[in-house]
Design an enzyme around this catalytic site. Structure first.
Site, PDB file in Angstrom:
ATOM      1  N   SER A 138      -5.970 -25.451  29.140  1.00  0.00           N
ATOM      2  CA  SER A 138      -4.661 -25.218  28.533  1.00  0.00           C
ATOM      3  C   SER A 138      -3.562 -25.559  29.528  1.00  0.00           C
ATOM      4  CB  SER A 138      -4.525 -23.748  28.112  1.00  0.00           C
ATOM      5  OG  SER A 138      -3.193 -23.447  27.739  1.00  0.00           O
ATOM      6  N   TYR A 151      -5.170 -14.915  29.809  1.00  0.00           N
ATOM      7  CA  TYR A 151      -5.433 -16.231  29.213  1.00  0.00           C
ATOM      8  C   TYR A 151      -5.254 -17.332  30.247  1.00  0.00           C
ATOM      9  CZ  TYR A 151      -4.886 -20.245  26.059  1.00  0.00           C
ATOM     10  OH  TYR A 151      -5.007 -21.463  25.423  1.00  0.00           O
TER      11      TYR A 151
END
Length: 286
Positions: A138, A151
């Protein structure tokens, strides 16, 4: 026929990736924790002449990975491509996020990549296949924001694990690519949780964030095209979207600047802004 295994393929990026690979002639194993969603995608692919098979898989379970890999090998032979796409994005500050929430994020976003890469890389090595593994990291991997530390930490680990695996598998002729998307129009945020909220507040938060993410310019099919191209060209790291490329470059040039930018956002700011823009979000997403 070459076989591709795609996780989290019941929706979003995984769904579009499975469809695109099937169009390219792959036999696709559509894996998802939601077996109904996986079967729907598999049916969509077969309805237009492709080859796809639905598969129930909880990516956080090493035992399930082993079982699925054995099934794939028994049914179709060793897989040629693995796309580790499944993931979650929970929100919350570093301290307020519980140990259980941290563990859940690590299990799904990081350990699933490790489990899958190990078992399918072993298939490729044993069979002498020059395959490819694509891991979805990501843009958060190089953006230390205050509201997604778990995350971001897990995705940063995915990025490094992919590079380590790439070094190890290169002599075997097996490629490894880490994809780092920015803001994509999926339901990732809407399916996540925010630390410290009760059930009613949680539902309201999901609804608001779902509307915000629906405004993202890029759609899942853009990432799917990057995945497909990466399988053919074998790049090491591919940011997706301008914000991801900018973050990738800035983090390498000036980590302090990236930390300063990441410190600007906060839940207090979001809680103040979201009610003000709610009427606009309702009109846009109606």
């Amino acid at each position: 026929m070459r076989t591709a295994m795609v996780t989290g393929a019941g929706a979003g990026i995984g769904r579009e990736t499975a469809r695109l690979l099937a169009e390219g002639g792959y036999r696709v194993v559509v894996a998802d924790i939601n077996e109904t969603a996986a079967q729907t995608v598999a049916d969509e692919i077969t309805a237009v002449g492709g080859h796809a098979y639905a598969c129930l898989l909880d990516v956080a379970s090493e035992a399930q990975w082993d079982k699925v890999a054995e099934w794939v090998h028994g049914e179709f032979g060793p897989a040629h491509v693995l796309v580790n796409n499944a993931g979650i994005m929970d929100t919350g500050g570093f301290v307020e996020t519980s140990a259980a929430q941290w563990q859940r994020t690590v299990d799904i976003d990081l350990m699933s990549v490790i489990y899958g890469s190990r078992v399918f890389a072993r298939q490729m090595i044993d069979a002498g296949i020059e395959g490819h593994i694509v891991n979805l990291s990501s843009g958060a991997a190089f953006f230390p924001a205050r509201y997604i530390p778990a995350y971001a930490a897990a995705k940063a680990a995915v990025l490094m694990a992919s590079q380590a695996l790439r070094v190890e598998l290169r002599p075997k002729g097996i490629g490894v690519t880490a994809i780092c998307p920015g803001a994509i129009r999926t339901e990732l945020l809407a399916h996540g949780t925010r630390a410290g909220l009760d059930a009613a507040e949680q539902e309201a938060w999901r609804t608001q964030l779902g509307k915000v993410q629906s405004l993202a310019f890029a759609t899942p099919d853009k990432v799917a095209r990057v995945v497909e191209r990466s399988i053919r060209r074998n790049p090491a790291v591919v940011p997706v979207n301008p914000e991801a490329w900018i973050g990738y470059g800035l983090f390498r040039l000036s980590p302090g600047l990236v930390r300063a930018v990441g410190s600007v956002g906060s839940f207090d700011l979001a809680d103040r802004l979201l009610p003000r823009i709610q009427p606009l979000l309702n009109r846009i997403t109606k």
